[in-house]
Design a protein around this motif. Structure first.
Motif, short mmCIF file in Angstrom:
data_model
loop_
_atom_site.label_atom_id
_atom_site.label_comp_id
_atom_site.label_asym_id
_atom_site.label_seq_id
_atom_site.Cartn_x
_atom_site.Cartn_y
_atom_site.Cartn_z
N LYS A 1 -108.88 17.24 -43.92
CA LYS A 1 -108.19 17.96 -42.85
C LYS A 1 -107.98 17.05 -41.64
CE LYS A 1 -110.12 22.47 -44.06
NZ LYS A 1 -111.13 23.46 -43.66
N CYS A 2 -109.00 16.26 -41.32
CA CYS A 2 -108.93 15.35 -40.17
C CYS A 2 -107.85 14.29 -40.37
CB CYS A 2 -110.27 14.66 -39.95
SG CYS A 2 -111.57 15.73 -39.33
N LEU A 3 -107.68 13.83 -41.60
CA LEU A 3 -106.66 12.80 -41.86
C LEU A 3 -105.27 13.28 -41.46
CD1 LEU A 3 -107.76 11.26 -45.28
CD2 LEU A 3 -107.59 10.08 -43.08
N GLY A 4 -104.96 14.53 -41.74
CA GLY A 4 -103.66 15.08 -41.36
C GLY A 4 -103.47 15.09 -39.85
N VAL A 5 -104.51 15.50 -39.13
CA VAL A 5 -104.45 15.54 -37.66
C VAL A 5 -104.29 14.13 -37.11
CG1 VAL A 5 -105.75 16.08 -35.56
CG2 VAL A 5 -105.81 17.66 -37.50
N THR A 6 -105.10 13.21 -37.61
CA THR A 6 -105.05 11.83 -37.13
C THR A 6 -103.68 11.21 -37.39
OG1 THR A 6 -107.42 11.59 -37.51
CG2 THR A 6 -106.17 9.57 -37.29
N LYS A 7 -103.10 11.49 -38.55
CA LYS A 7 -101.76 10.97 -38.85
C LYS A 7 -100.73 11.53 -37.87
CE LYS A 7 -98.22 10.52 -42.41
NZ LYS A 7 -97.25 10.29 -41.38
N ARG A 8 -100.82 12.82 -37.57
CA ARG A 8 -99.88 13.40 -36.59
C ARG A 8 -99.99 12.73 -35.23
NH1 ARG A 8 -101.68 18.33 -38.57
NH2 ARG A 8 -102.60 18.90 -36.57
N TYR A 9 -101.21 12.46 -34.79
CA TYR A 9 -101.40 11.81 -33.49
C TYR A 9 -100.93 10.36 -33.53
CZ TYR A 9 -103.43 15.60 -30.89
OH TYR A 9 -103.58 16.77 -30.20
N ASP B 1 -98.55 9.22 -35.42
CA ASP B 1 -97.09 9.32 -35.41
C ASP B 1 -96.57 9.63 -34.00
OD1 ASP B 1 -97.04 8.79 -38.13
OD2 ASP B 1 -96.70 10.88 -38.72
N ALA B 2 -97.29 10.47 -33.26
CA ALA B 2 -96.88 10.82 -31.89
C ALA B 2 -96.92 9.59 -30.98
CB ALA B 2 -97.76 11.94 -31.34
N ILE B 3 -97.89 8.70 -31.21
CA ILE B 3 -97.97 7.47 -30.42
C ILE B 3 -96.72 6.62 -30.66
CG2 ILE B 3 -99.19 5.25 -30.17
CD1 ILE B 3 -101.80 6.86 -30.77
N LYS B 4 -96.26 6.58 -31.90
CA LYS B 4 -95.11 5.74 -32.27
C LYS B 4 -93.76 6.39 -31.95
CE LYS B 4 -96.53 5.31 -36.53
NZ LYS B 4 -96.63 4.89 -37.95
N GLU B 5 -93.79 7.69 -31.67
CA GLU B 5 -92.53 8.42 -31.44
C GLU B 5 -91.72 7.79 -30.31
OE1 GLU B 5 -91.55 12.83 -29.85
OE2 GLU B 5 -93.02 12.71 -31.47
N GLY B 6 -90.44 7.57 -30.59
CA GLY B 6 -89.54 7.01 -29.58
C GLY B 6 -89.62 5.50 -29.46
N LEU B 7 -90.48 4.86 -30.25
CA LEU B 7 -90.58 3.40 -30.22
C LEU B 7 -89.81 2.82 -31.40
CD1 LEU B 7 -94.41 2.91 -29.48
CD2 LEU B 7 -92.51 2.93 -27.84
N SER B 8 -89.17 1.69 -31.17
CA SER B 8 -88.48 1.00 -32.27
C SER B 8 -89.54 0.33 -33.17
CB SER B 8 -87.53 -0.06 -31.71
OG SER B 8 -88.29 -1.13 -31.15
#
Length: 143
Positions: A107-115, A117-124
């Motif tokens: 369950k934690c892996l899914g949350v960590t992946k979302r976060y 991905d959020a860090i990378k959002e909007g970055l090339s």
């Protein structure tokens, strides 16, 4: 596009980013799996190294003896890990994930992946690569 003011207070900025990220990540992990980010790190390590020595887990997570003992106490009280004395040396302790611990880790892996991905959002891709290199250089420089 909004231009951000240049700020070179890197220690302050890294600290602020870490604090905000981990506050939110802890909240999401607690809601999802009942564990903190630090506790999820132990679960992740045990997924790949189940039954490792407590001392090995301590080194992997960069935690001293009292901190790792408290972390494992909390995970054990939640039924997520078990301790067993090593048959050859009763002072050495092996740490094992329980089925509930493995489930919480997933369950934690899914949350960590979302976060992540959020860090990378909007970055090339180039910005992500550069950011990763910079973080790795900081880690190496101060290791």
């Amino acid at each position: 596009r909004k231009v951000m003011k240049r700020d070179e207070r890197f220690i302050f900025l890294i600290g602020q980013a870490r604090n905000r990220l981990f506050t939110r990540l802890d909240q999401a992990l607690i809601e999802t799996a009942g564990v903190t980010a630090a506790q999820s790190g132990a679960l992740y390590y045990l997924m790949a190294n189940d039954g490792c020595l407590l001392s090995e887990l301590s080194r992997a997570l960069l935690l001293d003896k009292s901190a790792i003992t408290g972390l494992i106490d909390r995970l054990e009280s939640k039924g997520l890990v078990k301790r067993r004395a090593t048959p050859a040396d009763r002072r050495a302790i092996n740490i094992f994930l329980t089925d509930a611990g493995r489930s919480a880790a997933m369950k934690c892996l899914g949350v960590t992946k979302r976060y992540n991905d959020a860090i990378k959002e909007g970055l090339s891709e180039d910005e992500v690569e550069c950011f990763s290199r910079i973080l790795q250089k900081i880690i190496t420089r101060f290791s």
